[in-house]
Design a protein around this motif. Structure first.
Motif, PDB file in Angstrom:
ATOM      1  N   VAL A  24      -9.194  -0.903   1.633  1.00 37.30           N
ATOM      2  CA  VAL A  24      -8.111  -0.143   2.260  1.00 37.30           C
ATOM      3  C   VAL A  24      -8.431   0.221   3.717  1.00 37.30           C
ATOM      4  O   VAL A  24      -7.619  -0.013   4.607  1.00 37.30           O
ATOM      5  CB  VAL A  24      -7.792   1.120   1.415  1.00 37.30           C
ATOM      6  N   ARG A  27      -8.274  -2.402   6.657  1.00 39.31           N
ATOM      7  CA  ARG A  27      -6.994  -2.885   7.201  1.00 39.31           C
ATOM      8  C   ARG A  27      -6.771  -2.368   8.615  1.00 39.31           C
ATOM      9  O   ARG A  27      -6.051  -2.961   9.387  1.00 39.31           O
ATOM     10  CB  ARG A  27      -5.851  -2.442   6.296  1.00 39.31           C
ATOM     11  N   SER A 258      -6.139  -1.676  -5.321  1.00 38.01           N
ATOM     12  CA  SER A 258      -5.505  -1.293  -4.064  1.00 38.01           C
ATOM     13  C   SER A 258      -4.863  -2.485  -3.354  1.00 38.01           C
ATOM     14  O   SER A 258      -4.046  -2.321  -2.457  1.00 38.01           O
ATOM     15  CB  SER A 258      -6.522  -0.631  -3.143  1.00 38.01           C
ATOM     16  N   ARG A 259      -5.217  -3.703  -3.764  1.00 40.26           N
ATOM     17  CA  ARG A 259      -4.588  -4.882  -3.188  1.00 40.26           C
ATOM     18  C   ARG A 259      -3.218  -5.085  -3.814  1.00 40.26           C
ATOM     19  O   ARG A 259      -2.304  -5.601  -3.203  1.00 40.26           O
ATOM     20  CB  ARG A 259      -5.434  -6.115  -3.514  1.00 40.26           C
ATOM     21  N   ARG A 260      -3.081  -4.685  -5.055  1.00 41.18           N
ATOM     22  CA  ARG A 260      -1.880  -4.993  -5.805  1.00 41.18           C
ATOM     23  C   ARG A 260      -0.889  -3.841  -5.806  1.00 41.18           C
ATOM     24  O   ARG A 260       0.291  -4.038  -6.030  1.00 41.18           O
ATOM     25  CB  ARG A 260      -2.234  -5.321  -7.262  1.00 41.18           C
ATOM     26  N   SER A 261      -1.353  -2.611  -5.598  1.00 42.03           N
ATOM     27  CA  SER A 261      -0.438  -1.486  -5.749  1.00 42.03           C
ATOM     28  C   SER A 261      -0.466  -0.583  -4.527  1.00 42.03           C
ATOM     29  O   SER A 261      -1.520  -0.064  -4.149  1.00 42.03           O
ATOM     30  CB  SER A 261      -0.814  -0.717  -7.029  1.00 42.03           C
ATOM     31  N   PRO A 262       0.686  -0.380  -3.879  1.00 36.48           N
ATOM     32  CA  PRO A 262       0.761   0.491  -2.709  1.00 36.48           C
ATOM     33  C   PRO A 262       0.346   1.924  -3.056  1.00 36.48           C
ATOM     34  O   PRO A 262      -0.226   2.625  -2.228  1.00 36.48           O
ATOM     35  CB  PRO A 262       2.241   0.448  -2.318  1.00 36.48           C
ATOM     36  N   GLU A 263       0.609   2.317  -4.306  1.00 34.67           N
ATOM     37  CA  GLU A 263       0.249   3.674  -4.712  1.00 34.67           C
ATOM     38  C   GLU A 263      -1.266   3.870  -4.607  1.00 34.67           C
ATOM     39  O   GLU A 263      -1.751   4.830  -4.028  1.00 34.67           O
ATOM     40  CB  GLU A 263       0.711   3.921  -6.149  1.00 34.67           C
ATOM     41  N   GLN A 265      -3.308   2.052  -2.918  1.00 34.33           N
ATOM     42  CA  GLN A 265      -3.692   1.906  -1.525  1.00 34.33           C
ATOM     43  C   GLN A 265      -3.641   3.277  -0.844  1.00 34.33           C
ATOM     44  O   GLN A 265      -4.568   3.669  -0.138  1.00 34.33           O
ATOM     45  CB  GLN A 265      -2.703   0.954  -0.869  1.00 34.33           C
ATOM     46  N   GLY A 266      -2.554   3.998  -1.112  1.00 33.12           N
ATOM     47  CA  GLY A 266      -2.391   5.341  -0.538  1.00 33.12           C
ATOM     48  C   GLY A 266      -3.462   6.293  -1.033  1.00 33.12           C
ATOM     49  O   GLY A 266      -4.016   7.092  -0.268  1.00 33.12           O
ATOM     50  N   SER A 269      -6.710   5.590   0.719  1.00 31.39           N
ATOM     51  CA  SER A 269      -6.660   6.096   2.094  1.00 31.39           C
ATOM     52  C   SER A 269      -6.938   7.596   2.090  1.00 31.39           C
ATOM     53  O   SER A 269      -7.648   8.116   2.955  1.00 31.39           O
ATOM     54  CB  SER A 269      -5.281   5.897   2.723  1.00 31.39           C
TER      55      SER A 269
END
Ligand code: SF4
Ligand code: SF4
Lengths: 283, 113
Positions: A24, A27, A258-263, A265-266, A269
């Motif tokens: 994450v 990026r 975290s690559r597959r789900s924006p949740e 990923q957040g 972060s």
């Protein structure tokens, strides 16, 4: 900034946390992820790409029996018992030698020189434009992990953010990894054993003066004992990952949540932001 | 001939210690005169290499026979290179018990020892 990811024992999901965090933050930030679990490195399973490698060697003494007069000073000096001087020969146990170089300095005859011996290697790859992966690998049967960890750390100093995945446990390799970091993430499970190991790991971070926070993995929702422990020891609980078969199966396929789900990923972060806050505590 | 027995205390009535490198004391007995001497093992609580270090103590004291329970691989190599006979004894009891057991099983003094 340097962040260590540690846990008192294996199998708590330390790798999951380190890999997703690196995925994450890389990026937007120049990041190096360092696998310091040199006896069983596994971060490369989540990040592909060709790797370059460098050998890790340590110096060990070699004795010149023509010059040596069997005075025994080297054996007396070596506190690891690696040298025994007998009348007709010198016994040297490389697995006990810590490569301190002392025997060479102490020998009055100059009968000892040092030769490099390979104990492992460092693999370096670039899975994405801002991410570098450095993996330390200890050769099978080699007893001393610390020089390989040190070398892996040295290969990672150029990035602005470095994430270290420590070996499980609380022994020397973990101390070597966590020492000098700005923040430490302690990964635990909410079981009685998990709590016991968390306590030990928290002590290591505390002794080294590295501010620490906790990630509870595979939570079944009954985390009261763990959260109580964290409150009394002023350890922030930075993230709770629920017990979920889907997460495990993603991980087992060499994928990252975290690559597959924006949740997710957040959420990772958010974990990084909290590590920043932790690191700020020290300043 | 000098016999070394690993012990938990510094005398003949002390309990026999099975571990070699981490034995708190070595009791050295002169088979011919029966005189004994206790040596504290200063390496007993060391971090590593305690076996070879302990073996070096025995070599320095010109020991011929070691009676102990568990001798590690490195120490074994040092002791055999130095010509020290290793005897495994695991019946417990005191240093004196171990000594008497050994003397019963090895009667007579070999020539030249
Ligand atoms: S280098 Fe140090 S540890 Fe290795 S044999 Fe010499 S004195 Fe002992
Ligand atoms: S200190 Fe040097 S001379 Fe003395 S025993 Fe060791 S190698 Fe030989």
């Amino acid at each position: 900034m340097k962040i260590a990811v540690a846990s008192g024992k294996g199998g708590t999901g330390k790798t999951l946390v380190a890999a997703n965090l690196a995925e994450v933050v890389s990026r937007t930030l120049d990041t190096t992820l360092v696998d310091c679990d040199v006896e069983e490195p596994n971060l490369h399973l989540f990040f592909g790409g060709p790797a370059t490698s460098a050998e890790v060697c340590v110096p060990v003494p070699v004795f010149d029996l023509e010059v040596c007069d069997r005075c025994g000073k080297c054996a007396g000096f070596c506190r690891y018992g690696a040298i025994t001087v007998l009348q007709d020969r010198i016994l040297f146990f490389s697995d006990l030698c810590h490569s301190c170089g002392g025997c060479m300095l102490i020998c009055p005859k100059g009968a000892i020189r040092e030769e490099p011996v390979r104990i492992g290697q460092i693999n370096i790859s670039h899975p994405s434009s801002l991410l570098t992966l450095v993996s330390g690998i200890l050769d099978e049967g080699q007893p001393h992990a610390t020089p390989v960890i040190r070398s892996a750390k040295e290969h990672s100093m150029s990035s602005c953010l470095v994430i270290f995945d420590a070996a499980p446990g609380t022994a020397c390799p973990v101390v070597e990894t966590v020492e000098g970091c700005d923040a430490c993430i302690l990964v635990t499970e909410s079981t009685p054993f998990g709590l016991h190991d968390l306590r030990l790991a928290a002590e290591v971070a505390d002794c080294l003066g590295v501010p620490a926070g906790v990630v509870i993995n595979r939570s079944d929702g009954r985390d009261r004992k763990t959260t109580e422990f964290c409150t009394t020891h002023e350890l922030p609980v930075m993230m709770t990952i629920p017990f979920d078969r889907k997460i495990a199966s993603v991980q087992n396929r060499g994928e990252l949540i975290s690559r597959r789900s924006p949740e997710w990923q957040g959420r990772f972060s958010g974990l990084f932001e909290q590590c920043r806050d932790l690191a700020g505590v020290r300043r | 001939m000098k016999i070394c027995i690993t012990a938990q205390g510094p005398h003949l009535e002390a309990h026999h210690e099975e571990r070699f490198g981490r034995a708190p004391y070595f009791i050295l007995i002169d088979r011919e005169t029966g005189a004994f001497e206790a040596i504290e093992n200063s390496f007993a609580s060391g971090a590593g290499g305690v076996g070879p270090k302990a073996a070096q103590v025995l070599i320095a004291h010109k020991t011929n026979v070691l009676i102990s329970g568990a001798v590690g691989e490195n120490a074994r190599q040092v002791l055999s290179a130095a010509g020290i006979t290793m005897i495994t004894y695991r019946a417990g009891g005191t240093v004196r018990d171990a000594l008497e057991w050994y003397l019963r099983n090895n009667p007579g003094t070999p020539e030249g020892q």
